[in-house]
Design an enzyme around this catalytic site. Structure first.
Site, PDB file in Angstrom:
ATOM      1  N   ASP A 125       0.783  -1.392   0.508  1.00 46.88           N
ATOM      2  CA  ASP A 125       0.233  -0.427  -0.013  1.00 46.88           C
ATOM      3  C   ASP A 125       0.711   1.526   0.065  1.00 46.88           C
ATOM      4  O   ASP A 125       1.263   1.581   1.135  1.00 46.88           O
ATOM      5  CB  ASP A 125      -0.808   0.082   1.199  1.00 46.88           C
ATOM      6  CG  ASP A 125      -1.874   1.315   1.402  1.00 46.88           C
ATOM      7  OD1 ASP A 125      -1.903   1.782   0.001  1.00 46.88           O
ATOM      8  OD2 ASP A 125      -2.693   1.062   2.564  1.00 46.88           O
ATOM      9  N   GLU A 141      -1.832  -0.849  -3.462  1.00 42.48           N
ATOM     10  CA  GLU A 141      -2.869  -0.372  -3.425  1.00 42.48           C
ATOM     11  C   GLU A 141      -2.602   1.521  -3.934  1.00 42.48           C
ATOM     12  O   GLU A 141      -1.689   1.829  -2.662  1.00 42.48           O
ATOM     13  CB  GLU A 141      -3.357  -0.818  -1.782  1.00 42.48           C
ATOM     14  CG  GLU A 141      -4.584  -0.108  -0.872  1.00 42.48           C
ATOM     15  CD  GLU A 141      -4.978  -0.091   0.343  1.00 42.48           C
ATOM     16  OE1 GLU A 141      -4.479  -1.864   0.550  1.00 42.48           O
ATOM     17  OE2 GLU A 141      -4.973   0.378   1.607  1.00 42.48           O
ATOM     18  N   GLU A 164     -10.457   3.964  -0.657  1.00 40.84           N
ATOM     19  CA  GLU A 164     -10.839   4.622   0.828  1.00 40.84           C
ATOM     20  C   GLU A 164     -10.524   5.886   0.805  1.00 40.84           C
ATOM     21  O   GLU A 164     -11.480   6.355   1.739  1.00 40.84           O
ATOM     22  CB  GLU A 164      -9.323   4.055   1.687  1.00 40.84           C
ATOM     23  CG  GLU A 164      -7.784   4.570   0.959  1.00 40.84           C
ATOM     24  CD  GLU A 164      -7.012   3.845   1.742  1.00 40.84           C
ATOM     25  OE1 GLU A 164      -6.276   2.945   1.621  1.00 40.84           O
ATOM     26  OE2 GLU A 164      -7.068   4.310   3.421  1.00 40.84           O
ATOM     27  N   ASP A 184     -15.512   2.532   1.715  1.00 41.55           N
ATOM     28  CA  ASP A 184     -14.625   2.834   2.562  1.00 41.55           C
ATOM     29  C   ASP A 184     -16.201   3.713   3.277  1.00 41.55           C
ATOM     30  O   ASP A 184     -16.553   3.500   2.234  1.00 41.55           O
ATOM     31  CB  ASP A 184     -13.758   3.927   3.206  1.00 41.55           C
ATOM     32  CG  ASP A 184     -13.817   4.379   4.458  1.00 41.55           C
ATOM     33  OD1 ASP A 184     -12.397   4.145   4.723  1.00 41.55           O
ATOM     34  OD2 ASP A 184     -14.922   4.813   4.857  1.00 41.55           O
ATOM     35  N   HIS A 218     -11.319  -0.677   2.232  1.00 43.45           N
ATOM     36  CA  HIS A 218     -10.866  -0.613   3.386  1.00 43.45           C
ATOM     37  C   HIS A 218     -10.914  -0.697   5.092  1.00 43.45           C
ATOM     38  O   HIS A 218     -12.960  -0.077   5.072  1.00 43.45           O
ATOM     39  CB  HIS A 218     -10.374   1.009   2.786  1.00 43.45           C
ATOM     40  CG  HIS A 218      -9.856   1.680   4.114  1.00 43.45           C
ATOM     41  ND1 HIS A 218     -10.321   2.562   4.343  1.00 43.45           N
ATOM     42  CD2 HIS A 218      -8.209   1.941   4.402  1.00 43.45           C
ATOM     43  CE1 HIS A 218      -9.280   3.844   5.528  1.00 43.45           C
ATOM     44  NE2 HIS A 218      -8.417   2.633   5.416  1.00 43.45           N
TER      45      HIS A 218
END
Ligand SMILES: [Mg+2]
Length: 446
Positions: free
Chosen positions: A254, A280, A306, A329, A356
């Site tokens: 990420d 990510e 997210e 999210d 997320h």
């Protein structure tokens, strides 16, 4: 007389997580995990009492600016106080539309950023209240609605070039026959999770290796590492993690939006030999074509969401073939209704949703959406995992339960959103005792 929402309380709640470097990544080196938190209250009728008659919702922030978020929620008060308590799909659809279509407040977005997140907090609080009235956890409350009711919850404005109401209805009807069986299986087995706890950028190599091994022992089949600080460090950390967990455990990475497209391609080409499961947020969450270029330019699958502002950006990511995984999210877009739109879009394009979570209470909320997706939308948990981070759950009345690397299905009515009153009191900013104590220490140090 119908029961109405009688009060609307907003709290600025912050946790001093920056002191331990929990949650540290390449873009966010010192977050103080925070919640702009709203409580809708009603007057008890028919013997209902206590928390049954409150709806709890929140936005997640990482510290400074949480007061701005709280003020944005406060601006929505007139839509809520005095309104009949929401109970049905029609009530929840109407509230969602009114909050996101206010022409003056909409100017602040439109449908993105602080005001949109504030709408999400209030919409989610209304879902918490409605599900409590129905005596159901939110995932089940949603999964017991008819396909027609579910479609009525979605704002299809700007979506119909990719997904029409009729197509959404067809997706939901196709999933209808297996609902009961999947709900049963979900209660028995839980929903697959992965853990980010080993991988924060501020952790030492020893701590990373120890936590990665512990995650495998705990039953997780996927972990995640933060990357994007320094390429040499990332290659070393990923190699250590791969050695620690072996070839069969998935390791996602990420970058938290750290790179331009060319950097992302270069970096991921260098990390690819260690078999990362996905990259990510390689670049800006607004950059649809950039994500598509990253996906085309290197071998690792691409995930984002997210920080994706709304259903329209998700639509374009899917239309452009820019993502392999959609990361909803629970507290970024305008609540359950907009996330339902995104789940339906992902189902239409056949892209798995891997939410997320983490932060404050995001695991508690988003589990309901994935579980509903499994029971009543996509009908699958293949290649799907909900993020899990083992932070701050102790502040919630109905905390997430993880067993053998899976989220146990919540059984308590509501959205699992209620924070304990003593946690709220202690962490209110700046007047709560947790922050007052820090202020005194800082003054002593000067
Ligand atoms: Mg992330």
């Amino acid at each position: 007389m119908s029961q109405t929402v009688t009060d609307f309380e907003v709290h600025d709640i912050r946790f001093p997580t920056s002191e331990q470097l929990d949650g540290s990544d390449a873009m966010n080196p010192d977050p103080d995990y925070s919640a702009a938190y709203v409580v809708l209250s009603t007057v008890p009728v028919d013997g209902a009492h206590g928390t049954d008659i409150e709806g709890h919702g929140f936005c997640f922030t990482i510290g400074r600016g949480n007061e701005v978020m709280a003020a944005a929620i406060e601006a929505l008060r007139p839509y809520v106080v005095g309104r009949p308590v929401p109970r049905t799909a029609a009530d929840l659809a109407a509230l969602h539309r009114e909050l996101t279509h206010d022409s003056q407040l909409r100017w602040l977005g439109p449908e993105k950023g602080v005001m949109h997140m504030a709408a999400g907090a209030v919409v989610n609080a209304a879902w918490d209240l409605a599900a409590k009235q129905a005596g159901r956890p939110v995932w089940q409350f949603l999964a017991e609605m008819t396909p027609e009711e579910l479609v009525s919850l979605v704002d299809f404005r700007y979506l119909t070039d990719a997904l029409t109401p009729d197509e959404a209805l067809a997706i939901l009807r196709a999933a209808e026959p297996g609902r009961a069986e999947r709900a049963e299986r979900l209660r028995a087995e839980g929903y697959p999770a992965y853990t980010t706890s080993p991988g924060w950028l501020g952790y030492t190599d020893d701590k990373l290796v120890r936590l990665a091994k512990e995650a495998v022992v705990d039953g997780f089949t996927q972990i995640k590492l933060k990357v994007g600080g320094n390429l040499g460090d990332d290659v070393r950390r990923l190699a250590l993690a791969r050695e620690a967990v072996g070839p069969d455990i998935r390791i996602a990475v990420d970058a938290n939006q750290r790179w331009d497209v060319a950097d992302a391609v270069k970096w991921m080409t260098a990390l690819a030999p260690y078999d990362p499961h996905w990259i990510e947020e390689p670049t800006s969450p607004d950059d649809i074509l950039g994500h598509a270029a990253v996906r085309a330019g290197q071998p690792v699958k691409v995930a984002t969401g997210e920080h994706v502002a709304n259903r329209v950006v998700f639509k374009q990511l899917l239309q452009a073939g820019a993502v392999d995984f959609v990361q909803i999210d629970a507290a970024r877009v305008a609540g359950v209704n907009e996330n339902l739109a995104i789940l339906l879009l992902a189902a239409k394009y056949g892209v798995p949703v891997c939410p997320h979570a983490g932060g404050v209470g995001l695991c508690e909320l988003v589990q309901h959406l994935s579980m509903f997706d499994y029971v009543a939308v996509s009908g699958s948990w293949e290649n799907r995992v909900i993020e899990y981070v083992d932070h701050l759950h102790e502040h919630f009345a109905d905390p997430t339960v993880i067993e053998s690397g899976r989220y146990a299905a919540p059984s308590s009515p509501g959205f699992s959103a209620r924070m304990l009153p003593e946690s709220i009191a202690a962490h209110r900013y700046p007047e709560g005792p947790v922050w007052q104590a820090r202020r005194t220490t800082e003054e002593d140090d000067r």
